[in-house]
Design a protein around this motif. Structure first.
Motif, mmCIF file in Angstrom:
data_model
loop_
_atom_site.group_PDB
_atom_site.id
_atom_site.type_symbol
_atom_site.label_atom_id
_atom_site.label_comp_id
_atom_site.label_asym_id
_atom_site.label_seq_id
_atom_site.Cartn_x
_atom_site.Cartn_y
_atom_site.Cartn_z
ATOM 1 N N THR A 1 0.830 -1.197 0.000
ATOM 2 C CA THR A 1 0.000 0.000 0.000
ATOM 3 C C THR A 1 0.868 1.252 0.000
ATOM 4 O O THR A 1 2.036 1.208 0.376
ATOM 5 C CB THR A 1 -0.971 0.021 1.207
ATOM 6 O OG1 THR A 1 -1.860 1.128 1.060
ATOM 7 C CG2 THR A 1 -0.245 0.097 2.513
ATOM 8 N N SER A 2 0.288 2.341 -0.461
ATOM 9 C CA SER A 2 1.014 3.613 -0.471
ATOM 10 C C SER A 2 0.295 4.609 0.431
ATOM 11 O O SER A 2 -0.665 5.242 0.019
ATOM 12 C CB SER A 2 1.146 4.161 -1.893
ATOM 13 O OG SER A 2 -0.111 4.436 -2.431
ATOM 14 N N ASP A 3 0.757 4.669 1.636
ATOM 15 C CA ASP A 3 0.255 5.615 2.632
ATOM 16 C C ASP A 3 -1.258 5.492 2.836
ATOM 17 O O ASP A 3 -1.938 6.484 3.048
ATOM 18 C CB ASP A 3 0.625 7.049 2.246
ATOM 19 C CG ASP A 3 0.550 7.993 3.433
ATOM 20 O OD1 ASP A 3 0.968 7.590 4.529
ATOM 21 O OD2 ASP A 3 0.075 9.120 3.259
ATOM 22 N N ALA A 4 -1.753 4.267 2.743
ATOM 23 C CA ALA A 4 -3.192 4.066 2.908
ATOM 24 C C ALA A 4 -3.491 2.933 3.881
ATOM 25 O O ALA A 4 -4.563 2.356 3.846
ATOM 26 C CB ALA A 4 -3.835 3.779 1.553
ATOM 27 N N SER A 5 -2.549 2.601 4.746
ATOM 28 C CA SER A 5 -2.795 1.502 5.690
ATOM 29 C C SER A 5 -4.009 1.780 6.551
ATOM 30 O O SER A 5 -4.770 0.876 6.846
ATOM 31 C CB SER A 5 -1.639 1.230 6.627
ATOM 32 O OG SER A 5 -0.438 1.704 6.233
ATOM 33 N N GLU B 1 4.507 -1.112 3.183
ATOM 34 C CA GLU B 1 3.946 0.245 3.157
ATOM 35 C C GLU B 1 5.002 1.128 2.513
ATOM 36 O O GLU B 1 6.095 1.281 3.056
ATOM 37 C CB GLU B 1 3.632 0.702 4.582
ATOM 38 C CG GLU B 1 3.344 2.179 4.734
ATOM 39 C CD GLU B 1 2.119 2.651 3.983
ATOM 40 O OE1 GLU B 1 2.297 3.286 2.922
ATOM 41 O OE2 GLU B 1 1.003 2.404 4.458
ATOM 42 N N GLU C 1 2.849 6.140 -5.060
ATOM 43 C CA GLU C 1 1.984 5.197 -5.757
ATOM 44 C C GLU C 1 2.700 4.498 -6.910
ATOM 45 O O GLU C 1 2.499 3.314 -7.144
ATOM 46 C CB GLU C 1 0.726 5.911 -6.271
ATOM 47 C CG GLU C 1 -0.220 6.343 -5.178
ATOM 48 C CD GLU C 1 0.201 7.619 -4.455
ATOM 49 O OE1 GLU C 1 1.133 8.306 -4.909
ATOM 50 O OE2 GLU C 1 -0.435 7.939 -3.432
ATOM 51 N N THR D 1 -2.951 -1.692 -2.885
ATOM 52 C CA THR D 1 -4.128 -0.871 -2.622
ATOM 53 C C THR D 1 -3.784 0.534 -2.160
ATOM 54 O O THR D 1 -2.817 0.747 -1.442
ATOM 55 C CB THR D 1 -5.045 -1.556 -1.574
ATOM 56 O OG1 THR D 1 -6.220 -0.763 -1.400
ATOM 57 C CG2 THR D 1 -4.363 -1.755 -0.254
ATOM 58 N N THR D 2 -4.557 1.461 -2.646
ATOM 59 C CA THR D 2 -4.526 2.851 -2.215
ATOM 60 C C THR D 2 -5.813 3.487 -2.750
ATOM 61 O O THR D 2 -6.684 2.802 -3.263
ATOM 62 C CB THR D 2 -3.267 3.588 -2.711
ATOM 63 O OG1 THR D 2 -3.167 4.844 -2.025
ATOM 64 C CG2 THR D 2 -3.252 3.799 -4.201
ATOM 65 N N TYR D 3 -5.908 4.792 -2.649
ATOM 66 C CA TYR D 3 -7.075 5.488 -3.180
ATOM 67 C C TYR D 3 -7.179 5.244 -4.693
ATOM 68 O O TYR D 3 -6.178 5.291 -5.413
ATOM 69 C CB TYR D 3 -6.967 6.992 -2.935
ATOM 70 C CG TYR D 3 -7.229 7.392 -1.504
ATOM 71 C CD1 TYR D 3 -8.513 7.665 -1.060
ATOM 72 C CD2 TYR D 3 -6.184 7.503 -0.588
ATOM 73 C CE1 TYR D 3 -8.763 8.034 0.248
ATOM 74 C CE2 TYR D 3 -6.422 7.877 0.733
ATOM 75 C CZ TYR D 3 -7.707 8.135 1.140
ATOM 76 O OH TYR D 3 -7.958 8.504 2.437
ATOM 77 N N HIS E 1 -8.450 13.606 -4.400
ATOM 78 C CA HIS E 1 -8.854 12.268 -3.976
ATOM 79 C C HIS E 1 -10.099 11.759 -4.720
ATOM 80 O O HIS E 1 -10.548 10.652 -4.476
ATOM 81 C CB HIS E 1 -9.134 12.254 -2.472
ATOM 82 C CG HIS E 1 -7.901 12.329 -1.638
ATOM 83 N ND1 HIS E 1 -7.036 13.403 -1.663
ATOM 84 C CD2 HIS E 1 -7.375 11.451 -0.763
ATOM 85 C CE1 HIS E 1 -6.043 13.182 -0.821
ATOM 86 N NE2 HIS E 1 -6.222 12.007 -0.262
#
Length: 139
Positions: free
Chosen positions: A31-35, A53, A58, A78-80, A121
């Motif tokens: 994930t990229s800063d979306a934990s 992480e 992204e 996974t991320t936004y 976002h």
């Protein structure tokens, strides 16, 4: 009458992924800063050797996912949704679409679900961008 037990989609995703990854050590979550928003925090605590992480990166998330997939891991990145479709689209195109790597990308906060976070976002083009790529299945 008892209220139904409500579980968010992202929590259901993480619960299921954790259950599967506990049984299969080749499953890795990236994930990229979306934990927190993807509810992967407890996945990382439970299976730190199967969790990456990458921070606000992204493109790197997709590159790392590609490397792990090339090494035989089953990768869930996974991320936004907006960041997958816009920030990392070139990497998705190169690694998934053209190289055919088996990476499952899970975009959270599709559409304008994250409206309070601002237009950066909003994922209003994500389906148009990703569906235009060959060899990509969008669910």
């Amino acid at each position: 009458m008892k209220a139904p037990n409500k579980i968010t989609c992202r929590k259901s995703f993480t619960d299921t992924l954790l259950e599967l990854a506990t049984k299969d050590k080749e499953i890795v979550a990236v994930t990229s800063d979306a934990s927190g928003s993807a509810t992967l925090t407890y996945f990382g605590k439970a299976l730190p050797e199967q969790f990456v992480e990458v921070g606000i990166a992204e493109q790197n998330m997709i590159g790392i996912a590609a490397g792990l997939a090339m090494d035989g891991d089953m990768v869930f990145a996974t991320t936004y949704a907006s960041f997958i479709a816009v920030r990392s689209l070139e990497h998705v195109r190169q690694h998934l679409s053209h190289l055919g790597l088996n990476i499952k990308i899970v975009g959270s906060a599709a559409g304008v679900v994250a409206a309070k976070s601002g237009v950066s976002h909003w994922a209003t083009e994500d389906l148009a961008f990703t569906r235009a790529l060959p060899n990509i299945m969008v669910f």
